[in-house]
Design a protein around this motif. Structure first.
Motif, short mmCIF file in Angstrom:
data_model
loop_
_atom_site.label_atom_id
_atom_site.label_comp_id
_atom_site.label_asym_id
_atom_site.label_seq_id
_atom_site.Cartn_x
_atom_site.Cartn_y
_atom_site.Cartn_z
N LEU A 285 0.83 -1.21 0.00
CA LEU A 285 0.00 0.00 0.00
C LEU A 285 0.86 1.26 0.00
CD1 LEU A 285 -2.83 -0.94 2.53
CD2 LEU A 285 -2.92 -0.96 0.03
N LYS A 286 1.94 1.22 0.78
CA LYS A 286 2.84 2.37 0.82
C LYS A 286 3.47 2.61 -0.54
CE LYS A 286 6.88 4.19 3.26
NZ LYS A 286 7.89 3.92 4.30
N LYS A 287 3.89 1.52 -1.19
CA LYS A 287 4.49 1.66 -2.51
C LYS A 287 3.48 2.21 -3.51
CE LYS A 287 6.85 -0.99 -6.12
NZ LYS A 287 7.32 -2.32 -6.54
N VAL A 288 2.25 1.70 -3.46
CA VAL A 288 1.21 2.19 -4.37
C VAL A 288 0.95 3.68 -4.14
CG1 VAL A 288 -1.25 2.03 -4.93
CG2 VAL A 288 0.10 -0.05 -4.67
N GLU A 289 0.89 4.07 -2.85
CA GLU A 289 0.65 5.48 -2.53
C GLU A 289 1.80 6.35 -3.01
OE1 GLU A 289 -1.48 8.69 -1.24
OE2 GLU A 289 -2.11 6.59 -1.42
N GLU A 290 3.04 5.87 -2.80
CA GLU A 290 4.20 6.63 -3.25
C GLU A 290 4.22 6.76 -4.77
OE1 GLU A 290 7.50 4.56 -1.63
OE2 GLU A 290 7.31 5.45 0.37
N GLU A 291 3.89 5.66 -5.45
CA GLU A 291 3.85 5.71 -6.91
C GLU A 291 2.74 6.65 -7.39
OE1 GLU A 291 3.38 1.67 -8.08
OE2 GLU A 291 5.53 1.19 -7.87
N LYS A 292 1.61 6.65 -6.67
CA LYS A 292 0.51 7.54 -7.04
C LYS A 292 0.93 9.00 -6.86
CE LYS A 292 -4.27 8.65 -5.84
NZ LYS A 292 -5.41 8.33 -4.94
N ARG A 293 1.57 9.30 -5.71
CA ARG A 293 2.03 10.67 -5.48
C ARG A 293 3.07 11.08 -6.52
NH1 ARG A 293 1.87 9.28 0.12
NH2 ARG A 293 4.12 8.89 0.08
N ALA A 294 3.98 10.14 -6.83
CA ALA A 294 5.01 10.45 -7.81
C ALA A 294 4.39 10.72 -9.18
CB ALA A 294 6.01 9.29 -7.89
N ALA A 295 3.39 9.91 -9.53
CA ALA A 295 2.72 10.12 -10.82
C ALA A 295 1.99 11.45 -10.84
CB ALA A 295 1.75 8.96 -11.09
N GLU A 296 1.31 11.77 -9.73
CA GLU A 296 0.60 13.04 -9.66
C GLU A 296 1.58 14.22 -9.73
OE1 GLU A 296 -1.56 12.75 -6.06
OE2 GLU A 296 -3.21 11.57 -6.92
N GLU A 297 2.71 14.08 -9.03
CA GLU A 297 3.71 15.14 -9.05
C GLU A 297 4.30 15.31 -10.45
OE1 GLU A 297 6.15 18.21 -7.82
OE2 GLU A 297 4.43 17.27 -6.84
N ALA A 298 4.56 14.17 -11.10
CA ALA A 298 5.09 14.23 -12.46
C ALA A 298 4.09 14.87 -13.41
CB ALA A 298 5.45 12.82 -12.94
N ALA A 299 2.81 14.52 -13.24
CA ALA A 299 1.78 15.10 -14.11
C ALA A 299 1.65 16.60 -13.85
CB ALA A 299 0.44 14.41 -13.86
N ARG A 300 1.69 16.98 -12.56
CA ARG A 300 1.60 18.41 -12.24
C ARG A 300 2.79 19.17 -12.81
NH1 ARG A 300 3.72 21.83 -8.85
NH2 ARG A 300 5.00 20.20 -7.88
N ALA A 301 4.00 18.57 -12.63
CA ALA A 301 5.19 19.22 -13.16
C ALA A 301 5.13 19.34 -14.68
CB ALA A 301 6.44 18.44 -12.75
#
Length: 237
Positions: free
Chosen positions: A105-121
């Motif tokens: 779950l932690k990995k999924v959440e981190e990947e989700k945040r990373a994807a969101e951050e990448a999309a925002r950037a």
């Protein structure tokens, strides 16, 4: 059986003693005493052996009972050990599974945040690139024939308006605000933007203005006449 054998021995001793008394013609009190003692010893030995056999049989029975108890106790202890091992194994498996699930779950959440951050950037980068191109097109239209500092100054006016609070807070809204920039009102700006008709100099001037370069201070307007700070053919105020 041993008791009967001792009785036979006693009788043999008694017969021998009688024969010796008849042959020698005399008896000895001491000899009789010794014989009596021997006979008593035989009786005692026989009784002792019988008692020993009984005691050994009893001990053997007690030992067997004790071994049975020990065996039952060992079996019980072994069963308890097996149960403890099984319980520990189950608990460890549950703990490991929960830890693995939490890590997942932690990995999924981190990947989700990373994807969101990448999309925002990526969106921000796209906006910056789009705004830089729009600003470069305006600079080209308003000051394409001016020295480089004059081009950067036009871009600085736009950035001053974005930060002023008296104008819209985005580059696009400032440039397209009604009645502000003639190229935006006439459509020339959109034509240059659509054809990438701005020069490399205008593109670099836009980049510098976006990075904070500002040769005209807090000026919010420019024109080809009137008063103010002159830079090339423009006056900034």
């Amino acid at each position: 059986m041993k008791y009967n054998q001792n009785r036979r021995i006693f009788r043999a001793f008694y017969a021998a003693a009688a024969s010796m008394t008849l042959l020698t013609g005399f008896t000895s009190l001491a000899a009789e005493t010794d014989m009596t003692d021997d006979l008593r010893s035989i009786h005692v030995q026989s009784a002792s052996e019988m008692q020993t056999e009984t005691f050994e049989d009893a001990n053997e029975t007690d030992d067997n009972a004790m071994l049975d108890d020990l065996a039952r106790e060992e079996i019980w202890n072994f069963t308890e050990i097996v149960n403890d091992v099984q319980r520990n194994a189950v608990n460890e498996t549950k703990t490991a599974a929960q830890e693995a699930y939490d890590a997942y779950l932690k990995k999924v959440e981190e990947e989700k945040r990373a994807a969101e951050e990448a999309a925002r950037a990526a969106r921000e980068q796209a906006v910056r690139e789009s705004e830089q191109e729009l600003l470069a097109a305006l600079i080209f239209c308003e000051a394409g024939n001016q020295p480089y500092d004059g081009q950067v100054a036009v871009g600085a006016v736009v950035m001053n308006r974005v930060r002023s609070g008296s104008f819209p807070n985005t580059i696009t809204d400032v440039i397209y605000q009604s009645g502000q920039f003639t190229p935006a009102m006439t459509g020339w700006l959109d034509s240059v933007l659509a054809s990438d008709g701005y020069t490399d100099s205008a593109m670099q001037a836009a980049a510098d203005a976006l990075s904070g370069s500002n040769p005209i201070g807090d000026c919010l307007y420019f024109s080809t006449g009137g008063g103010g700070y002159q830079l090339g053919d423009h006056y900034f105020r």
